[in-house]
Design a protein around this motif. Sequence first.
Motif, PDB file in Angstrom:
ATOM      1  N   TYR A  28      -3.584  70.671 -12.163  1.00  0.00           N
ATOM      2  CA  TYR A  28      -3.895  69.866 -10.983  1.00  0.00           C
ATOM      3  C   TYR A  28      -5.278  69.243 -11.189  1.00  0.00           C
ATOM      4  O   TYR A  28      -6.293  69.810 -10.747  1.00  0.00           O
ATOM      5  N   CYS A  33      -4.283  67.267  -4.990  1.00  0.00           N
ATOM      6  CA  CYS A  33      -3.384  66.163  -5.308  1.00  0.00           C
ATOM      7  C   CYS A  33      -2.231  66.689  -6.160  1.00  0.00           C
ATOM      8  O   CYS A  33      -2.177  67.863  -6.501  1.00  0.00           O
ATOM      9  N   LYS A  34      -1.284  65.815  -6.481  1.00  0.00           N
ATOM     10  CA  LYS A  34      -0.110  66.245  -7.222  1.00  0.00           C
ATOM     11  C   LYS A  34      -0.485  66.834  -8.573  1.00  0.00           C
ATOM     12  O   LYS A  34      -1.468  66.439  -9.182  1.00  0.00           O
ATOM     13  N   VAL A  36       0.431  67.979 -12.665  1.00  0.00           N
ATOM     14  CA  VAL A  36       0.991  67.406 -13.878  1.00  0.00           C
ATOM     15  C   VAL A  36       1.689  68.534 -14.629  1.00  0.00           C
ATOM     16  O   VAL A  36       1.082  69.581 -14.892  1.00  0.00           O
ATOM     17  N   GLN A  76      -0.714  60.761  -6.959  1.00  0.00           N
ATOM     18  CA  GLN A  76      -0.287  61.109  -8.313  1.00  0.00           C
ATOM     19  C   GLN A  76      -1.425  60.872  -9.296  1.00  0.00           C
ATOM     20  O   GLN A  76      -2.186  59.917  -9.148  1.00  0.00           O
ATOM     21  N   GLU A  78      -2.586  60.967 -13.584  1.00  0.00           N
ATOM     22  CA  GLU A  78      -2.101  60.940 -14.971  1.00  0.00           C
ATOM     23  C   GLU A  78      -3.290  60.982 -15.913  1.00  0.00           C
ATOM     24  O   GLU A  78      -4.283  60.287 -15.701  1.00  0.00           O
ATOM     25  N   ASN A 202       6.673  73.105  -6.132  1.00  0.00           N
ATOM     26  CA  ASN A 202       5.443  72.341  -5.911  1.00  0.00           C
ATOM     27  C   ASN A 202       4.791  72.658  -4.573  1.00  0.00           C
ATOM     28  O   ASN A 202       3.623  72.329  -4.362  1.00  0.00           O
ATOM     29  N   GLU A 248       6.628  65.544  -1.026  1.00  0.00           N
ATOM     30  CA  GLU A 248       7.176  64.213  -1.284  1.00  0.00           C
ATOM     31  C   GLU A 248       6.775  63.201  -0.221  1.00  0.00           C
ATOM     32  O   GLU A 248       6.654  62.011  -0.509  1.00  0.00           O
TER      33      GLU A 248
END
Length: 321
Positions: A28, A33-34, A36, A76, A78, A202, A248
């Motif tokens: 994380y 936040c979301k 990985v 999200q 990355e 999650n 979601e």
Amino acid sequence: MAEERTHGTSAAVAAAGAPTTVKSIFIYPIKSCKGVSVSKAPLSPTGFVWDRHWVVINSKGRGYTQRVEPKLALVQVELPAEAFSFGWEPNNSSYLVVRAPGMAELKVSLAKPDLRSDGVSVWEWSGSALDEGDEAAKWFTDFLGKPSRLVRFNEESETRPTDPQYATGFNVKFPDAFPYLLISEPSLDALNEQLKEPVSINRFRPNIFVSGCEPFAEDLWKQIKVNELTFRGIMLCPRCKVPTIDQEDATIGSEPRKTMMKFRSAEALEVNTATTKYKGQPYLGQMLVCEDHKTNKGKIVSVGDIIEVEKVFPSYADVAV
């Protein structure tokens, strides 16, 4: 306190019929936040590399979590795929990419920023952090609708010790409490069997998700070994309101907490709450430290690694909460 039991790997495998293994690994990068999902994760002295490396703060420097800002569940992140390889160092073209519904893509350079934010606080800790600048600040301010900034833990000037009541000699960046959280798939399955609407893993934000054990077996794991690394169970993870937030769409409900309180509360598990700071919470998952944290440079945990259970607590009364 009763003496812990010791399990050999072969005995544990024979009892279960198949080894317990790492099913998934989650990092994380920005707190709350979301996450990985990665196939392998290098370790650092404070946990998995890049885990809770950043936090979004308010105008007073206080770190946001989904408890206060559930919209963070929609963000999200990355990182470059090579960022999870041992020894990788960012260059001027390496970025943390941030996305959210209705927002333009934000690219944050992984090069060390020059700005500093003083008076940053996460729970009991306060100190200075590296500030990611005005563009990132505007992005989060616009998304959350209130003054916000994105900051990075400054490893060169700051340390954040774990709670000495539970574990001494360990440091973290921006997680709530400890470097690692482990949950098993059978435990999630057992919970979902009691819910009208099943929930995803999650909701619970583990770092290490394992399979091949009995439901809630991880509750009593006092010491495990993964890829020659020794991890120690510190305490059961008390669950706040975050698992009630749909990851979601960021909507909040009563489940799974309502159901968990029926069979995962302190009373139901008969844990010793005499000295706990976390009253009235259900529990799911075991929080861990790595005993090899000072010498784990170059070590990696990978999906498929076998979990060797070396020591277990005799009963729930012996497990910290």
